[in-house]
Design an enzyme around this catalytic site. Structure first.
Site: not given
Ligand code: NVA
Ligand code: CP
Length: 316
Positions: A110, A137, A140, A232, A273, A301
């Protein structure tokens, strides 16, 4: 379920790399693993496997899902925070990939740059799974599809509206995944946050192959008939400096009681999400309301990420 040929050893970088049939298989495998876990049955398909979890950005759900999913299947997960390893600092990403690939059997990443996860996958020699980048992502989406299937018994033909930042990792991944699965996807966003034209063209191709559709619009009247409304955060990780600009642009697209009522369907579900910012992209009332399935989605998840590890690496 039986083993599906052609998944072993594969990385999971975006849903571009997976066919609709493979995506459906992963969702069904997750449902099976979930049902087993509810009966107290876990597996051993990852016994003897060591899995590296690299995180440049924070995470609650994704980190916990990889950790618990791996342990449930008898594997060993090792968390490698960005301050702990040399990734891209003292040595190149390609060098780190080759070193970790000699020690670990699978690698989750990540972080910020999508190019980093692509480089890891190119050089590691073991499956690499994308746990979120600035651009995509994909894990998800599997949880979202499982949640939709649990609620409607199918995903094909459902009308799904994503309201919010139409250029972020969630919008991009929903576009690829949902058009491949034959859904009627609407991206509802102000014009300046509409998805990249090139990705729209690509996903229109997936939609025409699957019998789905992709509509990009800025008028909230397009929520009419939606089976699911999704949102989101307005500022993704790394975009915190854009808060004022995004609030101004996206406030009309907040998912609130009025938007939920505008679908004209009492059974429309609300999805997110998570993490959510209450009072910004969604009201407290909708997030906590009877139509919200966000905590099922969060739980899913884990089952879907477990399915990805089992299918691509497990002895299953
Ligand atoms: N768009 C958000 C998704 C988090 C799961 C981010 O990248 O912070
Ligand atoms: N939805 C999601 O990816 O959550 P986290 O950022 O907590 O992993």
């Amino acid at each position: 379920m039986g083993v599906k040929e052609g998944l072993k050893g594969r990385s999971f970088i975006t849903l571009r790399d997976y066919t609709a049939e493979e995506i459906a298989y992963l969702v069904d495998l997750a449902a099976e693993l979930k049902a087993k876990k509810k009966k107290g049955i876990t597996g051993s398909s990852l016994a003897g496997k060591n899995i590296a979890l690299i995180f440049e950005k924070p995470s609650t759900r994704t980190r916990s899902s990889f950790t618990v999913g791996c342990l449930d299947e008898g594997g060993h997960p090792e968390y490698l925070g960005c301050g702990d390893i040399q990734l891209g600092h003292k040595e190149t990403v390609a060098d780190t990939a080759r070193v970790l690939g000699r020690m670990f059997d699978g690698i989750e990443f990540r972080g910020f740059s999508h190019a980093t996860v692509e480089t890891l996958a190119e050089y590691a020699g073991v499956p690499v799974w994308n746990g979120l980048t600035d651009d995509f992502h994909p894990t998800q989406i599997l949880a979202d599809l499982l949640t939709l299937k649990e609620n409607f018994g199918r995903v094909g033909g459902l009308k799904f509206v994503y309201a919010g930042d139409g250029r972020n990792n969630m919008a991009n991944s929903l576009m690829i995944g949902l058009t491949k699965m034959g859904m009627e996807l609407v991206i509802l966003a102000p014009k300046v946050l509409w998805p990249r034209e090139e990705l729209v063209r690509e996903c229109e191709g997936y939609a025409s192959a699957s019998g789905g559709s992709l509509t990009i619009c800025e008028d909230i009247a397009c929520v009419k008939g939606a089976d699911a409304i999704y949102t989101d955060v307005w500022c993704s990780m790394g975009e915190e400096d854009k808060a004022a600009e995004r609030i101004a642009l996206l406030s009309p697209y907040q998912v609130n009681e009025s938007m939920m009522a505008s679908t004209g369907k009492a059974e429309t579900i609300f999805m997110h999400c998570l993490p959510a910012v209450r009072g910004k992209e969604v009201t407290e009332g909708v997030l906590e309301g009877r139509q919200s399935v966000v905590f099922d989605e969060a739980e899913n998840r884990m089952h879907t990420i477990k399915a990805v590890m089992v299918a691509t690496l497990g002895n299953y």
